[in-house]
Design an enzyme around this catalytic site. Structure first.
Site, PDB file in Angstrom:
ATOM      1  N   HIS B  44      50.350  75.996  13.827  1.00 43.70           N
ATOM      2  CA  HIS B  44      51.229  77.159  13.891  1.00 43.70           C
ATOM      3  C   HIS B  44      52.608  76.800  14.434  1.00 43.70           C
ATOM      4  CE1 HIS B  44      51.959  81.480  13.973  1.00 43.70           C
ATOM      5  NE2 HIS B  44      52.615  81.274  15.109  1.00 43.70           N
ATOM      6  N   GLU B  88      57.149  87.123   9.084  1.00 42.94           N
ATOM      7  CA  GLU B  88      56.122  86.519   9.933  1.00 42.94           C
ATOM      8  C   GLU B  88      54.757  87.022   9.505  1.00 42.94           C
ATOM      9  OE1 GLU B  88      56.858  83.847  13.303  1.00 42.94           O
ATOM     10  OE2 GLU B  88      55.031  84.758  12.491  1.00 42.94           O
ATOM     11  N   SER B  89      53.744  86.199   9.714  1.00 40.23           N
ATOM     12  CA  SER B  89      52.382  86.647   9.403  1.00 40.23           C
ATOM     13  C   SER B  89      51.625  86.961  10.690  1.00 40.23           C
ATOM     14  CB  SER B  89      51.633  85.543   8.658  1.00 40.23           C
ATOM     15  OG  SER B  89      51.409  84.453   9.531  1.00 40.23           O
ATOM     16  N   HIS B  90      50.731  87.905  10.619  1.00 39.93           N
ATOM     17  CA  HIS B  90      49.810  88.169  11.728  1.00 39.93           C
ATOM     18  C   HIS B  90      48.435  88.463  11.145  1.00 39.93           C
ATOM     19  CE1 HIS B  90      50.196  89.257  16.232  1.00 39.93           C
ATOM     20  NE2 HIS B  90      50.550  88.007  16.031  1.00 39.93           N
ATOM     21  N   GLU B 307      49.861  84.470  25.749  1.00 36.43           N
ATOM     22  CA  GLU B 307      50.687  85.025  24.688  1.00 36.43           C
ATOM     23  C   GLU B 307      50.876  86.527  24.865  1.00 36.43           C
ATOM     24  OE1 GLU B 307      49.482  83.668  20.811  1.00 36.43           O
ATOM     25  OE2 GLU B 307      50.009  81.587  21.276  1.00 36.43           O
ATOM     26  N   GLN B 309      52.592  89.921  25.113  1.00 33.31           N
ATOM     27  CA  GLN B 309      53.694  90.335  24.242  1.00 33.31           C
ATOM     28  C   GLN B 309      54.904  90.808  25.052  1.00 33.31           C
ATOM     29  OE1 GLN B 309      53.420  90.442  20.587  1.00 33.31           O
ATOM     30  NE2 GLN B 309      51.924  88.946  21.302  1.00 33.31           N
ATOM     31  N   ASN B 528      57.693  81.247   7.305  1.00 33.58           N
ATOM     32  CA  ASN B 528      56.533  81.151   8.162  1.00 33.58           C
ATOM     33  C   ASN B 528      55.381  80.625   7.319  1.00 33.58           C
ATOM     34  OD1 ASN B 528      53.959  83.216   8.925  1.00 33.58           O
ATOM     35  ND2 ASN B 528      54.825  82.025  10.578  1.00 33.58           N
TER      36      ASN B 528
END
Ligand SMILES: Nc1ncnc2c1ncn2[C@@H]1O[C@H](COP(=O)(O)OP(=O)(O)O)[C@@H](O)[C@H]1O
Ligand SMILES: [Mg+2]
Lengths: 84, 742, 236, 84
Positions: B44, B88-90, B307, B309, B528
């Site tokens: 990542h 961006e990917s999630h 991580e 937020q 991304n």
């Protein structure tokens, strides 16, 4: 019989709402209040005479629908009129 | 070696990589240092499998102000302004917890934009789910959409567009890609780079908790089950905090007291610290004991890898601290000084004064491993590319049209975007569902048309061609509105790169995307990569989503999908070749994903797009809609919807791929480089003449009007359905799946 | 004339209101930070839409305690025109400047879409330039706009002609189908008994230019411009 | 000491969430469940040794902030460690 389900975020899960409410209460002049956690509260009727049965159903629907097991836990109370 | 094989494995560090770490460090790393390497060298953060391929993409151009490598890319849009954008990917988090996963995805991409001193003004999203027949998929999609809405709506950034498609391969691995665009003064863009020995380093935003810490490390030596239990992989978004951060950061940036800013996204404090240092060729020293913490007893390892937020890292000019602190205080945020810039190019982490990590930035960034992974053509591909019509009966065109209009991929997505505030900021001049979402740029005549697209069926059948077709479609969408494509960002969603056929799909897709962007002159300013999108060894359809920014010179001349008046002339630009390979028709009606995707001639595509822009800006086009999923028949129907104006068209037959398939191939084939436009009778000659000089075929199909969708193929009646019924089918199909009864 | 646009932490339609009154209407506008205790001598106060304090706990619940609110109340009780839009309306309800409360939309979903509202009263500073029964096409964007008040209260509101806007169909009827969120008697907006405080869920400030889809909302701001010019404030 | 506050909609107020949950539960195959009401649940710490004092503060903050009297009512529980 009436069942009550309290759904709360797991202790480690961040609760932005609770944090914001706590801050609001401090500015409102309640410094003694802290560690506010906000959750959901459900009350419902279960057509059954057996408290055990009601508890079982309440637990089932909590797992299935009322709580999100990934971030939430729940507690169940059965209000047994016989005992009240 | 102080760490046994299991600890390394849990950190996703191979023995070779560990040896490399020891070599770069000149000693064995501490446990905290191992954790730091593991996240920075993760796929990542390091792009170790994709880097060699991404290098081949075109990233430069006269308008490019910022290419890949920063928080987001930026292109010049005139009037001294820049469009700052990224996708961006999630994906994985959105499968674990749909609402929070999608919400925090939105939060992350918004931070990438405003850290560059750009005001976020538009969001789009590209979503992939399994079949809506599956209740789990429905629940997942409902949560994802609500999460995107919950976060974006609260912050007040309109979601102006996007796309959604469905395929079983996404059932256990949905794709949630979020695009954000912001506006900045071209000469005031702020970079995520540190400099100036002795400049203070500030932490601002949410407190740090144990959330999001790399799951693999949970069981490792230092922790017992209880502390593992203490660490949820799920992060909860706090849009209110993000809104405060957004406003406060933009206000601070006005003061020019900042050197650099970076948000704490993946690998949180770790990546922001060493990346800011390495970009600026300096070092950063912090003391994690100073980091605001939400929980007690957090170790340096946990603080560095958390991580949580809504957190930002700022480098402030020495002597300007008070100004910066004052702004954050105004917004009830307190910026905390946690360290300073050093000159030695190292990331030094202390805990109450004692050094717990001391690593050269380069070792974590530039010197991270790079792999040229083996690639091989999938064994199944040749077979999948064979399309035989034997034993298939073509469906009657009228029924086929209705089937396609009712299919989740083609049906109106109103149920979705109605949940998104797509009007806040009062700049949205082309609403979701009407064409590429378009926002005007206040204070100028201009507007920006935005589109995200990818037809993964095409990519699956031919990655290079499919990726090029995605670029072409996205660019065509913005051109239909009247926008000239000036920049792109991509989100490459693939399976496990350690499988040669996946790596081959990836490599080919990047090749095709690069070729298309070069031919169409669209620089890719960032993106991304999301790999390992698999469930039980089954990869998702290769999905290289492309997001394109189009510059519209005259906001008051944007053109939308819908017919504007009865009696207008309907014209097809480009021509159909009856290509059914990978079409929605085949997958919906015959549940086949086979054949080769439509051929794409990039020169013709470019000519068509240029023509569409001129026709819009000259005020000739009254409507324009690109011809994509579902082919010409679906496109014509969509031009009628929301307009209440029917159409009577006669389409020249394409050559049939097989006897008896002429109508279906003509009406539902998905040949590229086509758009349906409508113009007044009076403007037809001008359109003809302009199309001719542009070398774009233009065929008059018929007229708008009436209350039916009537389509003939070379004079023979093929489709004749009531507009009202067709529109009901199309507009209600998705919502129906979510009505409580279902 | 000057509009004061109150900015709460989490307000996100403050700039839209500013743009509408300053650049479209051509009046003056000032942002007022929620911690300020002065309205800067403004002639009209706008509580804009958004998610004050994230809408955490309850919409408007925390914002009503902002330091600026006592000033807003004073301004309102002295007859000054106050407009609460969406979240601003919810704040007025929580602050008790308007009766009732908001529940989740009956769809349980956030809804962003155009609706039609009928102007029921033209004797408020924000509707005096409207024709009675005029139907406006304006967007809504909310998850909690399901207006509730006890039946007696609703009856009183009707009797005192305090229902200023009602959700209606294209043809102007207050049908259930035209009710986007389940509000009691299709109520989209109200005024207080003094008629100078108006709150509504739809976003007039988002409908002030045809370029963005509708200019029907502008009439609310033109109305208050007239009202202030005509010195109505003191008449009230 | 820990206080718990349960905020529920007044019986007279239609509860769209509760209704939806009830419908969902019926489709999930729980016909015996009925009259579902959804509310909010708060838990917080009050720095005080007196249960009466904690209850007073909890009531005050509920009236002021946690509940909206127009639509909601609340119930308070004080968890007195001494009694647990
Ligand atoms: N997830 C979404 N969010 C917002 N808008 C969407 C979404 N999905 C689709 N739309 C809108 O619906 C319309 C149709 O989408 P799509 O079929 O991808 O259009 P096209 O085929 O022209 O690319 C577009 O205007 C798009 O912006
Ligand atoms: Mg598309």
């Amino acid at each position: 019989m009436r069942a009550r389900v309290f759904v709360t975020l797991k202790p480690s899960v961040f609760d932005p709402q609770g944090t914001t409410v706590a801050e609001a209460l401090h500015t409102l002049g309640y410094p003694s209040v802290s560690d506010v956690r906000q959750g959901k509260y459900f009350e419902f009727e279960v057509a059954s005479a057996s408290a055990a049965e009601v508890r079982r159903i309440a637990a089932e629907v909590s797992d299935k629908l009322l709580a999100n097991p990934v971030i939430e836990t729940y507690r169940i109370e059965v209000v047994d009129p016989a005992r009240v | 070696m102080p760490f046994d094989a299991q600890v390394l494995e849990q950190h996703g560090v191979t023995p070779e990589e560990y040896a490399r770490i020891v070599e770069l460090m000149g000693r064995e790393p501490s446990f905290t240092e191992l954790g730091i390497f593991s996240v920075m060298w993760s796929e990542h953060c390091s792009y170790k499998s994709s880097r060699v391929h991404l290098k081949t993409l075109p990233t430069t151009g006269p308008r490019v102000l910022q290419g890949p490598g920063e928080n987001a890319g930026a292109v010049d849009i005139g009037d001294g302004l820049a469009a700052v954008f990224k996708i961006e990917s999630h994906n994985h988090p959105s499968f674990i917890e749909p609402y929070q996963g999608a919400a925090t995805g939105v939060g992350g991409i918004i931070r990438d934009i405003f850290t560059m001193n750009a005001r976020p003004v538009a969001l789009l999203n590209s979503l992939r789910f399994g079949s809506l027949d599956d209740p789990h998929v429905r629940r997942n999609m409902e949560g994802v959409v609500a999460g995107i809405a919950g976060y974006g709506n609260s912050i007040g950034i309109p979601t102006v567009g996007g796309e959604i498609d469905f395929d079983d391969s996404y059932a256990g691995n949905p794709l949630v890609n979020v695009f954000c665009l912001g506006l900045a003064k071209a000469d005031e863009i702020i970079r995520a780079s540190a400099s100036g020995e002795g400049n203070p380093v500030y932490y601002v935003g949410s407190k740090t908790g144990r959330d999001g810490i790399h799951g693999a490390t949970m069981a490792s030596a230092e922790f017992d089950e209880k502390s593992a239990e203490k660490r949820p992989a799920v992060q909860v978004g706090d849009p209110f905090m993000e809104k405060l951060l957004l406003e406060a950061c933009l206000e601070v940036m006005k003061t020019d007291a900042l050197v650099g800013v970076q948000d704490m996204g993946a690998a949180g404090l770790t990546s922001s610290t060493c990346e800011m240092g390495s970009r600026g060729g300096v070092g950063i020293e912090i003391d994690v004991a100073l980091v605001p913490q939400r929980e007690t007893g957090m170790t340096p390892y946990e603080i560095m890898l958390s991580e949580s937020q809504e957190r930002m890292l700022l480098v402030v000019k020495r002597g300007r601290e008070a100004e910066v602190e004052a702004v954050f205080t105004k917004w009830d945020l307190h910026a905390v000084r946690i360290g300073e810039v050093t000159s030695d190019g190292r990331m030094r982490v202390k805990h109450h004064g004692t050094v717990v990590a001391d690593i050269p930035n380069r070792a974590l960034t530039d010197d991270a491993p790079v792999y040229r992974r083996p690639m091989s053509t999938p064994a199944w591909l040749a077979e999948a590319q064979q399309l035989s019509f034997e034993g298939l009966r073509p469906l009657e065109p009228g029924d086929a049209l209705v089937r396609l209009l009712a299919s989740s991929g083609i049906a109106s997505k109103r149920w979705v975007y109605r949940q998104y505030d797509h009007m806040v900021r009062t700049d949205t001049i082309v609403m979701p569902g009407m064409s590429a979402g378009t926002i005007r740029v206040k204070g100028t005549d201009r507007a920006l048309a935005l589109s995200v697209d990818c037809n993964a069926r095409f990519v699956y059948l031919d990655p290079a061609a499919g990726a090029a077709l995605a670029v072409a479609e996205a660019a065509r969408n913005v051109a239909c509105v009247g926008g000239t494509p000036i920049g792109a960002t991509n989100c490459l969603n693939f399976g496990n790169p350690q499988r040669p056929e996946i790596m081959w799909q990836f490599g080919k897709a990047v090749e095709g995307m690069g070729a298309a962007c070069r031919a169409l002159d669209i620089p890719i300013t960032g993106g991304n990569v999301s790999l390992y999108n698999e469930t039980d060894g089954r990869a998702v359809l290769p999905t290289p989503t492309i997001g394109i920014v189009g510059l519209v010179e005259h906001a008051d001349r944007v053109v939308t999908r819908t017919f504007k008046a009865a009696g207008d002339v309907v014209v097809l630009l480009g021509d159909g070749r009856g290509e059914l390979g990978g079409s929605a028709y085949l997958s919906e009606v015959h549940t086949l994903v086979r054949g080769v995707p439509p051929a794409l001639d990039l020169a013709r595509e470019r000519a068509l797009q240029a023509l569409l822009v001129v026709l819009a800006m000259e005020g000739i086009n009254r409507s324009a809609h690109d011809c994509s999923e579902g082919g010409l028949a679906v496109t014509l129907a969509e031009c009628c919807f929301d307009a209440g104006i029917g159409v009577d068209a006669n389409v020249p037959a394409s050559t049939a791929p097989s006897a008896g398939w002429t109508d279906v191939a003509t009406l539902f084939g998905e040949s590229a480089s086509r758009a349906v436009v409508s113009v007044t009778e009076a403007d037809l000659p001008r359109l003809r003449q302009m199309a001719e000089s542009a070398g774009v075929p233009a065929a008059v199909l018929g007229k708008t009007g009436g209350d039916r969708v009537r389509i003939r193929v070379s004079g023979q009646p093929a489709i004749d359905v009531a507009l009202g019924d067709a529109e009901k089918t199309w507009s209600g199909a998705i919502g129906k799946r979510f009505t409580r009864a279902s | 004339m000057t509009f004061a646009i109150v900015v709460f932490p989490g307000s996100n339609c403050d700039h839209d209101a500013y743009h509408a009154v300053k650049h479209v209407l051509g009046a003056d506008a000032e942002f007022v930070w929620h911690k300020d205790t002065s309205l800067k001598g403004a002639d009209c106060v706008v509580l804009p839409g958004g998610f004050a304090h994230g809408d955490y706990l309850r919409t408007g619940a925390i914002a009503r305690f902002s330091p600026v609110m006592p000033e807003v109340v004073r301004f309102a009780t002295s007859g000054g025109p106050v407009l609460g839009i969406c979240n601003g309306f919810q704040i007025l309800l929580e602050a008790g400047l308007l009766p009732g409360a908001m529940l989740r939309n009956r769809s349980l979903k956030f809804q962003c879409e155009y609706v039609r509202v009928r102007v029921e009263q033209t004797d408020t500073p924000f509707t005096r330039a409207c024709a009675a029964g005029q139907v406006l096409r304006v967007p809504i964007a909310h998850g909690e706009g399901n207006y509730y008040a006890e039946p007696e209260t609703v009856a009183r509101l009707e009797k005192n002609r305090q229902v200023v806007f009602r959700y209606v169909s294209e043809s102007g009827e207050a049908t259930d189908a035209a009710n986007p969120n389940g509000s009691a008697s299709n109520i989209a907006g109200l005024c207080n008994e003094g008629r100078n405080v108006v709150g509504l869920m739809p976003h007039p400030e988002r409908a002030c230019e045809l370029a963005v889809g509708s200019a029907d909302g502008l009439v609310l701001f033109e109305s208050v411009l007239q009202a202030v010019a005509g010195g109505v404030r003191h008449a009230l």
